[in-house]
Design a protein around this motif. Structure first.
Motif, PDB file in Angstrom:
ATOM      1  N   ALA A  76     -34.096  31.007  19.384  1.00 30.72           N
ATOM      2  CA  ALA A  76     -33.741  30.106  18.282  1.00 30.72           C
ATOM      3  C   ALA A  76     -34.964  29.378  17.738  1.00 30.72           C
ATOM      4  CB  ALA A  76     -32.695  29.091  18.737  1.00 30.72           C
ATOM      5  N   CYS A  77     -35.891  29.048  18.597  1.00 28.99           N
ATOM      6  CA  CYS A  77     -37.048  28.264  18.163  1.00 28.99           C
ATOM      7  C   CYS A  77     -38.089  29.094  17.420  1.00 28.99           C
ATOM      8  CB  CYS A  77     -37.679  27.547  19.352  1.00 28.99           C
ATOM      9  SG  CYS A  77     -36.599  26.232  19.963  1.00 28.99           S
ATOM     10  N   ASN A  78     -37.882  30.388  17.322  1.00 34.79           N
ATOM     11  CA  ASN A  78     -38.778  31.227  16.531  1.00 34.79           C
ATOM     12  C   ASN A  78     -38.366  31.235  15.060  1.00 34.79           C
ATOM     13  OD1 ASN A  78     -40.347  31.959  18.741  1.00 34.79           O
ATOM     14  ND2 ASN A  78     -38.958  33.610  19.281  1.00 34.79           N
ATOM     15  N   GLU A  79     -37.265  30.624  14.755  1.00 30.62           N
ATOM     16  CA  GLU A  79     -36.743  30.569  13.391  1.00 30.62           C
ATOM     17  C   GLU A  79     -37.337  29.381  12.644  1.00 30.62           C
ATOM     18  OE1 GLU A  79     -34.500  32.816  12.218  1.00 30.62           O
ATOM     19  OE2 GLU A  79     -34.491  33.861  14.138  1.00 30.62           O
ATOM     20  N   GLU A  80     -37.063  29.334  11.355  1.00 29.22           N
ATOM     21  CA  GLU A  80     -37.402  28.147  10.560  1.00 29.22           C
ATOM     22  C   GLU A  80     -36.522  26.998  11.052  1.00 29.22           C
ATOM     23  OE1 GLU A  80     -39.719  27.786   8.126  1.00 29.22           O
ATOM     24  OE2 GLU A  80     -40.374  29.808   8.665  1.00 29.22           O
ATOM     25  N   TRP A  81     -36.986  25.780  10.865  1.00 31.43           N
ATOM     26  CA  TRP A  81     -36.233  24.609  11.315  1.00 31.43           C
ATOM     27  C   TRP A  81     -34.792  24.646  10.834  1.00 31.43           C
ATOM     28  CZ3 TRP A  81     -36.853  20.812  14.722  1.00 31.43           C
ATOM     29  CH2 TRP A  81     -38.134  20.555  15.211  1.00 31.43           C
ATOM     30  N   THR A  82     -34.582  24.983   9.561  1.00 32.71           N
ATOM     31  CA  THR A  82     -33.231  24.919   9.009  1.00 32.71           C
ATOM     32  C   THR A  82     -32.321  26.009   9.564  1.00 32.71           C
ATOM     33  OG1 THR A  82     -33.974  26.155   7.071  1.00 32.71           O
ATOM     34  CG2 THR A  82     -33.898  23.747   6.883  1.00 32.71           C
ATOM     35  N   ASP A  83     -32.881  27.055  10.148  1.00 34.37           N
ATOM     36  CA  ASP A  83     -32.069  28.112  10.744  1.00 34.37           C
ATOM     37  C   ASP A  83     -32.020  28.029  12.270  1.00 34.37           C
ATOM     38  OD1 ASP A  83     -31.516  29.246   8.254  1.00 34.37           O
ATOM     39  OD2 ASP A  83     -33.338  30.463   8.302  1.00 34.37           O
ATOM     40  N   ALA A  84     -32.995  27.363  12.861  1.00 35.28           N
ATOM     41  CA  ALA A  84     -33.122  27.333  14.325  1.00 35.28           C
ATOM     42  C   ALA A  84     -31.927  26.689  15.014  1.00 35.28           C
ATOM     43  CB  ALA A  84     -34.399  26.609  14.723  1.00 35.28           C
ATOM     44  N   PHE A  85     -31.250  25.783  14.345  1.00 32.97           N
ATOM     45  CA  PHE A  85     -30.156  25.047  14.992  1.00 32.97           C
ATOM     46  C   PHE A  85     -28.796  25.719  14.832  1.00 32.97           C
ATOM     47  CE2 PHE A  85     -33.480  21.880  14.521  1.00 32.97           C
ATOM     48  CZ  PHE A  85     -33.505  21.354  15.799  1.00 32.97           C
ATOM     49  N   ILE A  86     -28.722  26.793  14.068  1.00 32.65           N
ATOM     50  CA  ILE A  86     -27.436  27.472  13.873  1.00 32.65           C
ATOM     51  C   ILE A  86     -26.815  27.906  15.194  1.00 32.65           C
ATOM     52  CG2 ILE A  86     -26.272  29.496  12.879  1.00 32.65           C
ATOM     53  CD1 ILE A  86     -28.154  29.183  10.439  1.00 32.65           C
ATOM     54  N   PRO A  87     -27.552  28.613  16.079  1.00 34.32           N
ATOM     55  CA  PRO A  87     -26.905  29.023  17.334  1.00 34.32           C
ATOM     56  C   PRO A  87     -26.455  27.841  18.193  1.00 34.32           C
ATOM     57  CG  PRO A  87     -29.229  29.653  17.316  1.00 34.32           C
ATOM     58  CD  PRO A  87     -28.915  29.114  15.972  1.00 34.32           C
ATOM     59  N   TYR A  88     -27.159  26.725  18.102  1.00 34.14           N
ATOM     60  CA  TYR A  88     -26.767  25.550  18.883  1.00 34.14           C
ATOM     61  C   TYR A  88     -25.453  24.965  18.374  1.00 34.14           C
ATOM     62  CZ  TYR A  88     -31.476  25.886  20.716  1.00 34.14           C
ATOM     63  OH  TYR A  88     -32.626  26.334  21.302  1.00 34.14           O
ATOM     64  N   PHE A  89     -25.351  24.787  17.065  1.00 30.58           N
ATOM     65  CA  PHE A  89     -24.108  24.235  16.528  1.00 30.58           C
ATOM     66  C   PHE A  89     -22.943  25.207  16.704  1.00 30.58           C
ATOM     67  CE2 PHE A  89     -26.812  20.978  14.787  1.00 30.58           C
ATOM     68  CZ  PHE A  89     -25.992  19.867  14.834  1.00 30.58           C
ATOM     69  N   GLU A  90     -23.202  26.497  16.661  1.00 31.31           N
ATOM     70  CA  GLU A  90     -22.154  27.472  16.965  1.00 31.31           C
ATOM     71  C   GLU A  90     -21.727  27.344  18.433  1.00 31.31           C
ATOM     72  OE1 GLU A  90     -24.052  31.105  15.715  1.00 31.31           O
ATOM     73  OE2 GLU A  90     -23.227  30.946  13.673  1.00 31.31           O
ATOM     74  N   TYR A  91     -22.691  27.094  19.297  1.00 32.16           N
ATOM     75  CA  TYR A  91     -22.407  26.902  20.718  1.00 32.16           C
ATOM     76  C   TYR A  91     -21.574  25.632  20.932  1.00 32.16           C
ATOM     77  CZ  TYR A  91     -23.147  26.394  25.736  1.00 32.16           C
ATOM     78  OH  TYR A  91     -22.951  26.257  27.087  1.00 32.16           O
ATOM     79  N   PHE A  92     -21.953  24.547  20.249  1.00 31.59           N
ATOM     80  CA  PHE A  92     -21.181  23.310  20.359  1.00 31.59           C
ATOM     81  C   PHE A  92     -19.744  23.528  19.871  1.00 31.59           C
ATOM     82  CE2 PHE A  92     -25.496  21.193  19.485  1.00 31.59           C
ATOM     83  CZ  PHE A  92     -25.816  21.168  20.829  1.00 31.59           C
ATOM     84  N   GLU A  93     -19.604  24.283  18.795  1.00 28.54           N
ATOM     85  CA  GLU A  93     -18.268  24.576  18.259  1.00 28.54           C
ATOM     86  C   GLU A  93     -17.465  25.408  19.261  1.00 28.54           C
ATOM     87  OE1 GLU A  93     -16.580  26.112  14.043  1.00 28.54           O
ATOM     88  OE2 GLU A  93     -17.952  27.490  15.052  1.00 28.54           O
ATOM     89  N   LYS A  94     -18.085  26.430  19.817  1.00 31.50           N
ATOM     90  CA  LYS A  94     -17.421  27.309  20.786  1.00 31.50           C
ATOM     91  C   LYS A  94     -16.990  26.537  22.031  1.00 31.50           C
ATOM     92  CE  LYS A  94     -18.521  31.136  23.821  1.00 31.50           C
ATOM     93  NZ  LYS A  94     -19.644  31.845  24.384  1.00 31.50           N
ATOM     94  N   ASN A  95     -17.782  25.552  22.419  1.00 34.70           N
ATOM     95  CA  ASN A  95     -17.513  24.752  23.618  1.00 34.70           C
ATOM     96  C   ASN A  95     -17.039  23.345  23.244  1.00 34.70           C
ATOM     97  OD1 ASN A  95     -18.498  26.502  26.009  1.00 34.70           O
ATOM     98  ND2 ASN A  95     -20.066  26.733  24.435  1.00 34.70           N
ATOM     99  N   TYR A  96     -16.265  23.276  22.191  1.00 36.92           N
ATOM    100  CA  TYR A  96     -15.802  21.996  21.647  1.00 36.92           C
ATOM    101  C   TYR A  96     -15.114  21.127  22.707  1.00 36.92           C
ATOM    102  CZ  TYR A  96     -12.983  18.645  19.075  1.00 36.92           C
ATOM    103  OH  TYR A  96     -12.400  17.491  18.647  1.00 36.92           O
ATOM    104  N   LEU A  97     -14.225  21.692  23.468  1.00 32.47           N
ATOM    105  CA  LEU A  97     -13.472  20.903  24.442  1.00 32.47           C
ATOM    106  C   LEU A  97     -14.412  20.238  25.444  1.00 32.47           C
ATOM    107  CD1 LEU A  97     -10.756  19.910  25.450  1.00 32.47           C
ATOM    108  CD2 LEU A  97     -10.589  21.984  26.836  1.00 32.47           C
ATOM    109  N   PHE A  98     -15.375  20.987  25.953  1.00 30.72           N
ATOM    110  CA  PHE A  98     -16.334  20.415  26.901  1.00 30.72           C
ATOM    111  C   PHE A  98     -17.111  19.274  26.255  1.00 30.72           C
ATOM    112  CE2 PHE A  98     -20.686  20.089  28.449  1.00 30.72           C
ATOM    113  CZ  PHE A  98     -20.464  19.771  29.778  1.00 30.72           C
TER     114      PHE A  98
END
Length: 183
Positions: A76-98
């Motif tokens: 993820a950190c090899n991406e541009e700043w504006t794209d680097a956080f996409i997998p993280y926010f997708e992860y937060f969404e996927k693990n919403y309950l936690f």
């Protein structure tokens, strides 16, 4: 690397789900091992085969989430700043309950979680401080990192606790743009 027995994985998943569900109902300090065993439909002795106590269980649960986030760092950190956080926010969404459980509760476990998540973020941002352009030369690293890490965690917390009002891609681009200005 040895493969973990599926029964162990199933037991650990049941315990994780039980703890998260129970934390949605009452403070972590009020949850007993028997509560967890009953919710997971397991014997108390099974819990003690895997964990020392409920605090060890919670610690391992938090560590697993932080480890999964850390595994995303390399690509993820090899991406541009504006794209680097996409997998993280997708992860937060996927693990919403936690994340919603850990960020909404005020008991000791979730407070510990916030501290660990902040430390993880600060360490990740440490590699990203821009000293070449000169924009951060007058700022101390510890102040800059605390600011960026706390802001990032605060936005994640706001997004999760407000039931994710914007899609992960939008959040990632927004936070990426803001952090790019800071770091």
């Amino acid at each position: 690397m040895a493969k973990t027995d599926r029964r162990i994985l199933k037991t650990q998943e049941a315990l994780k789900n039980a703890v998260i569900e129970l934390m949605g109902e009452k403070e972590f300090d009020a949850i007993t091992i028997q509560d967890i065993a009953d919710r997971a439909d397991l014997n108390r002795s099974t819990i003690y085969l895997h964990y020392q106590d409920k605090y060890d269980l919670l610690d391992k649960l938090i560590e697993a989430q932080i480890t999964e986030l850390g595994e995303m760092d390399t690509w993820a950190c090899n991406e541009e700043w504006t794209d680097a956080f996409i997998p993280y926010f997708e992860y937060f969404e996927k693990n919403y309950l936690f994340f919603s459980t850990m960020l909404s509760s005020k008991s000791a476990g979730p407070s510990f979680f916030r501290t660990r998540l902040l430390a993880y973020c600060i360490e990740g941002f440490r590699r990203e401080i821009d000293r070449e352009s000169g924009k951060n030369n007058h700022l101390y690293d510890d102040v800059l990192l605390q600011f960026a890490g706390t802001a990032y965690i605060g936005v994640i917390e706001w997004w999760i606790l407000n039931r994710m009002p914007h899609p992960p891609e939008i959040m990632a681009k927004q936070i990426g743009a803001l952090l790019e200005r800071s770091l």
